[in-house]
Design a protein around this motif. Structure first.
Motif, PDB file in Angstrom:
ATOM      1  N   LEU A 101      -9.554  -6.740   0.316  1.00  0.00           N
ATOM      2  CA  LEU A 101     -10.306  -5.655  -0.313  1.00  0.00           C
ATOM      3  C   LEU A 101     -11.778  -6.011  -0.488  1.00  0.00           C
ATOM      4  N   GLU A 102     -12.028  -7.233  -0.951  1.00  0.00           N
ATOM      5  CA  GLU A 102     -13.402  -7.641  -1.248  1.00  0.00           C
ATOM      6  C   GLU A 102     -14.258  -7.679   0.011  1.00  0.00           C
ATOM      7  N   VAL A 103     -13.701  -8.188   1.099  1.00  0.00           N
ATOM      8  CA  VAL A 103     -14.467  -8.247   2.346  1.00  0.00           C
ATOM      9  C   VAL A 103     -14.619  -6.840   2.922  1.00  0.00           C
ATOM     10  N   ALA A 104     -13.543  -6.045   2.875  1.00  0.00           N
ATOM     11  CA  ALA A 104     -13.615  -4.674   3.376  1.00  0.00           C
ATOM     12  C   ALA A 104     -14.677  -3.869   2.625  1.00  0.00           C
ATOM     13  N   HIS A 105     -14.721  -4.060   1.311  1.00  0.00           N
ATOM     14  CA  HIS A 105     -15.726  -3.362   0.501  1.00  0.00           C
ATOM     15  C   HIS A 105     -17.139  -3.715   0.953  1.00  0.00           C
ATOM     16  N   ARG A 106     -17.352  -4.963   1.289  1.00  0.00           N
ATOM     17  CA  ARG A 106     -18.686  -5.423   1.682  1.00  0.00           C
ATOM     18  C   ARG A 106     -19.113  -4.941   3.066  1.00  0.00           C
ATOM     19  N   ILE A 107     -18.188  -4.446   3.866  1.00  0.00           N
ATOM     20  CA  ILE A 107     -18.571  -3.875   5.167  1.00  0.00           C
ATOM     21  C   ILE A 107     -18.465  -2.341   5.118  1.00  0.00           C
ATOM     22  N   ASP A 108     -18.501  -1.808   3.894  1.00  0.00           N
ATOM     23  CA  ASP A 108     -18.450  -0.356   3.681  1.00  0.00           C
ATOM     24  C   ASP A 108     -17.175   0.278   4.224  1.00  0.00           C
ATOM     25  N   PHE A 109     -16.073  -0.423   4.010  1.00  0.00           N
ATOM     26  CA  PHE A 109     -14.757   0.106   4.373  1.00  0.00           C
ATOM     27  C   PHE A 109     -13.888   0.005   3.122  1.00  0.00           C
ATOM     28  N   PRO A 110     -14.107   0.905   2.156  1.00  0.00           N
ATOM     29  CA  PRO A 110     -13.420   0.774   0.863  1.00  0.00           C
ATOM     30  C   PRO A 110     -11.907   0.904   1.003  1.00  0.00           C
ATOM     31  N   MET A 111     -11.201   0.044   0.285  1.00  0.00           N
ATOM     32  CA  MET A 111      -9.744   0.073   0.263  1.00  0.00           C
ATOM     33  C   MET A 111      -9.279   0.003  -1.181  1.00  0.00           C
ATOM     34  N   VAL A 112      -8.042   0.399  -1.417  1.00  0.00           N
ATOM     35  CA  VAL A 112      -7.483   0.386  -2.777  1.00  0.00           C
ATOM     36  C   VAL A 112      -6.139  -0.337  -2.766  1.00  0.00           C
ATOM     37  N   GLY A 113      -5.783  -0.893  -3.930  1.00  0.00           N
ATOM     38  CA  GLY A 113      -4.494  -1.542  -4.078  1.00  0.00           C
ATOM     39  C   GLY A 113      -3.381  -0.532  -4.281  1.00  0.00           C
ATOM     40  N   ILE A 114      -2.231  -0.828  -3.708  1.00  0.00           N
ATOM     41  CA  ILE A 114      -1.048   0.019  -3.828  1.00  0.00           C
ATOM     42  C   ILE A 114       0.065  -0.829  -4.443  1.00  0.00           C
ATOM     43  N   GLY A 115       0.438  -0.495  -5.660  1.00  0.00           N
ATOM     44  CA  GLY A 115       1.411  -1.314  -6.400  1.00  0.00           C
ATOM     45  C   GLY A 115       2.842  -0.950  -6.100  1.00  0.00           C
ATOM     46  N   MET A 116       3.231  -1.010  -4.832  1.00  0.00           N
ATOM     47  CA  MET A 116       4.611  -0.703  -4.478  1.00  0.00           C
ATOM     48  C   MET A 116       5.552  -1.667  -5.200  1.00  0.00           C
ATOM     49  N   PRO A 117       6.692  -1.200  -5.686  1.00  0.00           N
ATOM     50  CA  PRO A 117       7.617  -2.107  -6.385  1.00  0.00           C
ATOM     51  C   PRO A 117       7.977  -3.319  -5.510  1.00  0.00           C
ATOM     52  N   GLY A 118       7.785  -4.491  -6.077  1.00  0.00           N
ATOM     53  CA  GLY A 118       8.214  -5.704  -5.393  1.00  0.00           C
ATOM     54  C   GLY A 118       7.294  -6.215  -4.306  1.00  0.00           C
ATOM     55  N   HIS A 119       6.287  -5.427  -3.912  1.00  0.00           N
ATOM     56  CA  HIS A 119       5.423  -5.883  -2.823  1.00  0.00           C
ATOM     57  C   HIS A 119       4.112  -5.116  -2.866  1.00  0.00           C
ATOM     58  N   PHE A 120       3.009  -5.845  -2.975  1.00  0.00           N
ATOM     59  CA  PHE A 120       1.699  -5.219  -3.123  1.00  0.00           C
ATOM     60  C   PHE A 120       1.087  -4.944  -1.749  1.00  0.00           C
ATOM     61  N   LEU A 121       0.554  -3.728  -1.575  1.00  0.00           N
ATOM     62  CA  LEU A 121      -0.080  -3.316  -0.324  1.00  0.00           C
ATOM     63  C   LEU A 121      -1.501  -2.835  -0.609  1.00  0.00           C
ATOM     64  N   ILE A 122      -2.243  -2.527   0.443  1.00  0.00           N
ATOM     65  CA  ILE A 122      -3.547  -1.889   0.310  1.00  0.00           C
ATOM     66  C   ILE A 122      -3.630  -0.766   1.341  1.00  0.00           C
ATOM     67  N   ARG A 123      -4.560   0.150   1.106  1.00  0.00           N
ATOM     68  CA  ARG A 123      -4.786   1.203   2.097  1.00  0.00           C
ATOM     69  C   ARG A 123      -6.251   1.615   2.057  1.00  0.00           C
TER      70      ARG A 123
END
Length: 272
Positions: A115-137
């Motif tokens: 997320l942090e690197v994506a944010h710095r290249i102007d490609f914002p992403m968010v965390g997805i708190g799926m039960p049991g396994h964390f994702l991003i999109r």
């Protein structure tokens, strides 16, 4: 209550509107309680360096899947980041400085690096708190693709997420909308701290378990189960006045809790 400098920095960072919280800074302040001499700026600069290196290899067409492909190649092929599948419950997997230094982590901390690197290249992403396994999109309207930072940046769709849940729980799972909803920054940090809480509890390190609970309560003051757990930890550590206060608060909030009888007996033993 007197906080350590790391706890003070953490409190200051989270004591603002959610969208203004710097996730990387807050995560590094969590790590700073474990590593008092940690210099957060060193790791923030590392993110800037990574972003600069990724920027040089980005495709001219900035379609989400092309950007994810470039990020994946950089993180996993060039830098060697990986999910720690041999020692998942090593607490170092939850400390952002260790994840960057060792190139090993668990889903949520690898997601944070991504997320942090994506944010710095102007490609914002968010965390997805799926039960049991964390994702991003990608934080882009109508783009329903998910990235599993723990598994080499695997790209997933909603159906894949449902199948992953069924595998984890070993039974068919109905995919609820909230399973794939973005988490706030406070929720992101609370999930990191909850991981540490259970790791330290399993190790019977009660002081560090308590430190995790205390910070969860800074994020979400008054959460009944965390107040109860803090009270139980105070009790086990011999801090009886604090234990009584928290356990009485818990019963006042949830008088019909399933464990109310146990808590009342404990308070009776303490003469309350």
């Amino acid at each position: 209550m007197k906080f350590s400098s790391a706890r003070q920095y953490f409190y200051q960072e989270i004591h603002q509107l959610d969208e203004h919280i710097d996730l990387a800074k807050a995560a590094l302040y969590i790590a700073q309680e474990e590593y008092p001499y940690l210099e957060p700026e060193e790791y923030l600069n590392a993110f800037d360096t990574m972003a600069g290196e990724v920027q040089e290899r980005l495709p001219s067409s900035r379609y989400p899947l092309r950007l994810i492909q470039s990020l994946n190649q950089y993180f996993y092929d060039d830098l060697g980041f990986a999910g720690n599948k041999t020692d998942y419950y090593d607490p170092r997997n939850s400390f952002l400085n260790d994840v960057i230094d060792r190139r090993l982590g668990i889903p949520i901390t690898l997601a944070l690096v991504y997320l942090e690197v994506a944010h710095r290249i102007d490609f914002p992403m968010v965390g997805i708190g799926m039960p049991g396994h964390f994702l991003i999109r990608p934080d882009i309207p109508d783009v329903e693709i998910f990235v599993d930072a723990y598994n080499h940046g695997e790209v997933m769709f909603a159906q894949d997420c449902q199948e992953r849940l069924a595998q984890m729980f070993q039974q068919p799972v109905s995919l609820q909308p909230e399973y794939l909803a973005p988490v706030s920054k406070r929720q992101f940090l609370a999930r990191m701290l909850t991981n540490l809480k259970f790791i330290y509890l399993k190790q019977q390190d009660l002081e560090k378990t308590l430190a995790a609970v205390e910070r969860i309560l800074l994020l979400f003051p008054g959460v009944s189960l965390e107040v109860r757990d803090r009270g139980l930890l105070y009790y086990q550590l011999g801090h009886y006045p604090q234990a009584v206060e928290d356990l009485q608060t818990y019963l006042a909030k949830v008088p019909d809790a399933e464990d109310a009888m146990v808590i009342r007996r404990l308070l009776a033993d303490l003469g309350k």
